[in-house]
Write an enzyme that holds these catalytic residues in place. Sequence first.
Site, PDB file in Angstrom:
ATOM      1  N   ASP A 180      -6.833  25.913 -25.945  1.00  0.00           N
ATOM      2  CA  ASP A 180      -6.245  26.899 -25.049  1.00  0.00           C
ATOM      3  C   ASP A 180      -6.821  26.677 -23.639  1.00  0.00           C
ATOM      4  O   ASP A 180      -6.805  25.554 -23.150  1.00  0.00           O
ATOM      5  CB  ASP A 180      -6.494  28.320 -25.582  1.00  0.00           C
ATOM      6  CG  ASP A 180      -5.661  29.382 -24.886  1.00  0.00           C
ATOM      7  OD1 ASP A 180      -4.505  29.592 -25.287  1.00  0.00           O
ATOM      8  OD2 ASP A 180      -6.169  30.002 -23.926  1.00  0.00           O
ATOM      9  N   TYR A 314      -4.884  33.250 -15.481  1.00  0.00           N
ATOM     10  CA  TYR A 314      -3.504  32.760 -15.504  1.00  0.00           C
ATOM     11  C   TYR A 314      -2.928  32.669 -14.097  1.00  0.00           C
ATOM     12  O   TYR A 314      -2.279  31.678 -13.748  1.00  0.00           O
ATOM     13  CB  TYR A 314      -2.631  33.681 -16.370  1.00  0.00           C
ATOM     14  CG  TYR A 314      -2.843  33.497 -17.849  1.00  0.00           C
ATOM     15  CD1 TYR A 314      -1.972  32.723 -18.610  1.00  0.00           C
ATOM     16  CD2 TYR A 314      -3.926  34.091 -18.502  1.00  0.00           C
ATOM     17  CE1 TYR A 314      -2.160  32.552 -19.972  1.00  0.00           C
ATOM     18  CE2 TYR A 314      -4.129  33.925 -19.854  1.00  0.00           C
ATOM     19  CZ  TYR A 314      -3.250  33.149 -20.592  1.00  0.00           C
ATOM     20  OH  TYR A 314      -3.455  32.974 -21.934  1.00  0.00           O
ATOM     21  N   HIS A 370      -3.375  27.876 -33.648  1.00  0.00           N
ATOM     22  CA  HIS A 370      -3.935  27.877 -32.303  1.00  0.00           C
ATOM     23  C   HIS A 370      -5.445  28.085 -32.289  1.00  0.00           C
ATOM     24  O   HIS A 370      -6.136  27.592 -31.404  1.00  0.00           O
ATOM     25  CB  HIS A 370      -3.247  28.987 -31.495  1.00  0.00           C
ATOM     26  CG  HIS A 370      -3.604  29.002 -30.051  1.00  0.00           C
ATOM     27  ND1 HIS A 370      -3.253  27.994 -29.176  1.00  0.00           N
ATOM     28  CD2 HIS A 370      -4.282  29.923 -29.301  1.00  0.00           C
ATOM     29  CE1 HIS A 370      -3.687  28.287 -27.971  1.00  0.00           C
ATOM     30  NE2 HIS A 370      -4.311  29.445 -28.003  1.00  0.00           N
TER      31      HIS A 370
END
Length: 405
Positions: A180, A314, A370
């Site tokens: 990630d 982000y 994930h």
Amino acid sequence: MTAMITRRPLSVPDDALALLHQKLALAHLPDELDSARGDYGVPLADVRRLVARWRDGFDWRAAERRINDLPQFTRDVEVEGYGALNVHYVHQRSGVEGAVPLLFVHGWPGHFLEVRKLLPLLTAASPEHPSFHVVALSLPGFGFSEGPKKKGFKSKQYAEVANKLMTSLGYEHYVIQGGDWGHYIAGYTATHYAHTNVRGWLSNYTHALPPRLLSSPWLYFLDLVTPYTAREKEGLRRSREFQARGSGYSQEQATQPQTLGYSLADSPVGLLAWIYEKLVSWSDDYAWEDDEVLEWVSIYWFSRAGPAASLRIYLENTDRLEKRAVEDIKWTSIPLGYSIFPKELNQAPKTWLRTLGNVVFYSLHDSGGHFAAHERPEVLADDIRKMFGRGGPAFGVVPGKNGYA
């Protein structure tokens, strides 16, 4: 500057715990359409069950004691233009003096506890496999690390924190593992500190962009003439599906994180639903226990900078979606490896992955999602050992520390 180093076991204040229970007791849940199941988001029955358990059954103090079995510290790390940030990290040394120093980097909605299942595997001493000194930091703004107070904390700053933490611990040369955002930050750190400090990295997040003619002409033409395997075609299909149906959270976090942050900072139920959705839908049929979920989410609720701080990564690293986060990773010649799990969110073909570095290790698995370090720790640890162990393509990359007694 002499860094302030403190052994830092967790100790959430009683009033913070009492406030959580008060908010849970006053929780007001929305309605749900008949037969909605998970078609509209997290099922109401799941949230109702988890809220009741969090309020009346989950023992945070017991979880806190288990977490405090991990050797946790904080250290001031000076970041150019941002001053000193107090960074929380786990540091577990192997009994093997020549163990390979390894930095583990989590992502969102992960945190430092993702390393917990890996620690006994990676630090174990054996003539059959290498051993590692493991450092797992809480990224700035996550967990119990201080968050930046100024705008513009981007890829270079995350790389600076990671590298300065490792060198301050005496690890002038080291390798990195991450998924990630850990994939991106490992790549950023390699971009800025390859060879000088970073000697190799292994990612379990297979995100890269197609080769471009001007920047990677050989890979560009290789990609045009090389048929994708069935596995790669399925990975691209999953990637397209995720971008179309599962990436709305990242659009919000990359454009208006502050707005979303009010809800997550004030409502433990909102935070729970926001994270629980990802834990379940991004893993590969992993059997999440309720207390496991609540411990995971509690780290965000009790985090030092608050849950809103973790969203800003982000926006900062995509320039509000003007670019992809992966674009700040530049090709370097240090060894790069991939552990590839079938239920990963973004999956790029091998020719795309080679745009990020000198790919020397490529391991395909038949299950896993994930959260590889949490879902399949033995498999991920085995890949790390194979890449950096005897006979592996990155054996001996750290001078004087090959992982064996």
